[in-house]
Design an enzyme around this catalytic site. Structure first.
Site, PDB file in Angstrom:
ATOM      1  N   ASP A 283      17.680 -20.010 -78.252  1.00  0.00           N
ATOM      2  CA  ASP A 283      18.280 -21.321 -77.973  1.00  0.00           C
ATOM      3  C   ASP A 283      18.167 -21.693 -76.496  1.00  0.00           C
ATOM      4  O   ASP A 283      18.970 -22.475 -75.992  1.00  0.00           O
ATOM      5  CB  ASP A 283      19.758 -21.318 -78.369  1.00  0.00           C
ATOM      6  CG  ASP A 283      19.957 -20.953 -79.824  1.00  0.00           C
ATOM      7  OD1 ASP A 283      19.164 -21.425 -80.652  1.00  0.00           O
ATOM      8  OD2 ASP A 283      20.881 -20.191 -80.140  1.00  0.00           O
ATOM      9  N   SER A 308      19.368 -24.344 -71.439  1.00  0.00           N
ATOM     10  CA  SER A 308      20.241 -23.951 -72.536  1.00  0.00           C
ATOM     11  C   SER A 308      20.246 -25.084 -73.541  1.00  0.00           C
ATOM     12  O   SER A 308      20.650 -26.199 -73.220  1.00  0.00           O
ATOM     13  CB  SER A 308      21.663 -23.672 -72.044  1.00  0.00           C
ATOM     14  OG  SER A 308      22.534 -23.472 -73.145  1.00  0.00           O
ATOM     15  N   ARG A 309      19.766 -24.818 -74.753  1.00  0.00           N
ATOM     16  CA  ARG A 309      19.664 -25.888 -75.734  1.00  0.00           C
ATOM     17  C   ARG A 309      21.010 -26.243 -76.350  1.00  0.00           C
ATOM     18  O   ARG A 309      21.118 -27.199 -77.095  1.00  0.00           O
ATOM     19  CB  ARG A 309      18.653 -25.499 -76.818  1.00  0.00           C
ATOM     20  CG  ARG A 309      17.252 -25.335 -76.248  1.00  0.00           C
ATOM     21  CD  ARG A 309      16.184 -25.179 -77.310  1.00  0.00           C
ATOM     22  NE  ARG A 309      14.879 -24.989 -76.664  1.00  0.00           N
ATOM     23  CZ  ARG A 309      14.297 -23.816 -76.470  1.00  0.00           C
ATOM     24  NH1 ARG A 309      14.895 -22.721 -76.879  1.00  0.00           N
ATOM     25  NH2 ARG A 309      13.122 -23.735 -75.876  1.00  0.00           N
ATOM     26  N   VAL A 310      22.031 -25.454 -76.061  1.00  0.00           N
ATOM     27  CA  VAL A 310      23.393 -25.823 -76.448  1.00  0.00           C
ATOM     28  C   VAL A 310      23.985 -26.744 -75.388  1.00  0.00           C
ATOM     29  O   VAL A 310      24.688 -27.701 -75.687  1.00  0.00           O
ATOM     30  CB  VAL A 310      24.264 -24.563 -76.650  1.00  0.00           C
ATOM     31  CG1 VAL A 310      25.708 -24.942 -76.883  1.00  0.00           C
ATOM     32  CG2 VAL A 310      23.728 -23.741 -77.814  1.00  0.00           C
TER      33      VAL A 310
END
Length: 452
Positions: A283, A308-310
């Site tokens: 992620d 950070s894909r969150v």
């Protein structure tokens, strides 16, 4: 002879077995027998504070594990319907990560970079930051030198919650089979806590060496080689491992397993086979560069290539608010600084951007094994946003950060407690904290402080 092996390939005329113990005494004609079991490891609270091999056998000269139960090392990942969005933050106490590349419980974030750039140190600092939380830490060493593993263990013993950590060790001189199953075995031990509503952090150090071991075993078993001689199932191997990290929904207890796999690049080549595989599985990635490391900027995180894909969904609201423009300001500074290296004249406005950027970089440098509280990070970010640090020298900025946590607890204990409990920075807290920061900076600008 008592040695164990793992059957990994069944053919019409033979069985491919990977030894999990030393091959001493095994030769052509030696009889073997099956146990009728799948590969499994002990799980439970009895593993906390222990150093084990990937089969759960003690390596710390303490009694054997009295496990609550045994679980298979290969388990299916939670179904999508059983998962929940990653929204709960997992702090690392590294300001560059928590402010610009935030992690959430249940996330899979790759730590990647050349050798000796501080990858393990960053992951270990994330473990140390869980000392006062409810997160259980599991560290899996795959193909690492014994001296490096001992340093990690002693660091956690000295500065972290050793009694809430598990160390699964398969050093470089361990049988290849043990190194091969180590990440999956450690993941199973961590899943015990996730499946009971708890939270766990899994550090795998590192998957590049694990991939090399998988290639070695596959070639010996005569699997067809593919790109860079890796077998075609190498992507599937790592994908099914990392997919086991997840944040479970309330129906499954609400537990989480966060994965921090580590991968090594060669000369910064992010397009190599294993790095691209892992980047596409995880992620996001935290990329560390030797250039920054050699300049003394540690952790040597390349903010431009890290993601950070969150994102902000997993940040505490107070950090998200204060760090909203931090990455943009830092990126602008890095671009402008290139011109100053050649002695170029810049106007006053550009010089202010450069001076402010240097203060940002100074506070992003963080000593190893010294976690910073949430209140300390809030204070630093507020000081940056309000330009409190711009009047200080770079040495003054470092002095400003020293003992900041202790001074905050002594001067503003109520604010520290509220922030630790998840509260935001209320207007009255802002009105108290900002003058306190200005007063702290003013002491460092005084002639006596400068002389000292």
């Amino acid at each position: 002879g008592g040695q164990r092996g793992l059957a990994v390939r069944l053919d019409a005329d033979g069985v491919g077995v990977v030894l999990l113990d030393a091959e001493t005494g095994i030769r052509a004609g030696t009889e073997v027998s099956r146990t009728g079991e799948v590969a499994q490891v002990p799980v439970g609270d009895a593993l906390l504070g222990r150093i084990l091999d990937p089969l759960g056998r003690p390596l710390d000269d303490r009694p054997a594990i009295e496990a609550a139960s045994f679980e298979a090392i290969e388990r299916p990942a939670p179904a999508i319907i059983d998962r929940e969005l990653v929204t709960e933050p997992l702090r690392t106490s590294q300001l560059v990560v928590d402010a610009m590349i935030p992690l959430g419980r249940g996330q899979r974030e790759l730590v990647i970079g050349d050798r000796t750039t501080g990858k393990t140190s960053l992951a270990v600092d994330a473990m140390l930051s869980q000392k006062d939380t409810d997160v259980v830490c599991v560290y899996a060493a795959v193909g690492q030198k014994g001296s490096a593993v001992r340093r990690v263990i002693e660091t956690v013993r000295a500065h972290g919650a050793f009694d809430r950590s598990i160390f699964v060790i398969a050093e470089a001189d361990a049988p290849p089979g043990l190194q091969w199953i180590a990440p999956a075995a450690a993941c199973t031990m961590a899943e015990f806590f996730r499946d009971r509503g708890g939270h766990a952090l899994l550090v795998i150090d590192d998957l590049t060496k694990h991939a090399a071991i998988h290639r070695q075993i596959s070639l010996l078993l005569r699997s067809p080689p593919g790109r860079e001689a890796y077998p075609g199932d190498i992507f599937h191997l790592h994908a099914r491992l990392l997919e086991r990290a997840a944040k479970l929904g309330h129906a499954r207890g609400g537990g989480s397993l966060t994965a921090l796999p580590i991968a090594e690049t060669l000369s910064g080549n992010l397009t190599a086979y294993i790095p691209t595989n892992l980047i596409s599985i995880t992620d996001g990635q935290i990329y560390l560069t030797p250039d920054l490391f050699n300049e003394g900027i540690r952790p040597a995180v390349d903010v431009g290539k890290s993601v950070s894909r969150v994102g902000g969904k997993a940040q505490p609201p107070v950090i998200r608010e204060l760090a909203a423009k931090l990455k943009l300001e830092y990126s602008q500074f890095l671009e402008l600084e290139v011109f100053t290296r050649f002695g170029q004249m810049v106007d006053a406005a550009t010089q202010r951007v450069i001076d402010h950027g240097r203060r940002i970089r100074a506070v992003l440098v963080h000593p190893r094994s010294q976690p910073v509280s949430l209140a300390g990070q809030v204070a630093i970010l507020l000081a940056l946003r309000e330009r409190v640090l711009d009047e200080l020298t770079l040495d003054g900025v470092r002095s400003f950060e020293q003992h900041l946590d202790a001074d905050l607890r002594a001067s503003l204990p109520g604010l520290v407690e509220r922030l630790a409990g998840g509260a935001g920075l209320a207007a009255e807290d802002h009105d108290v904290l900002l003058p306190w920061l200005h007063a702290r900076a003013a002491k460092l600008k005084s002639p006596a402080a400068a002389k000292a």
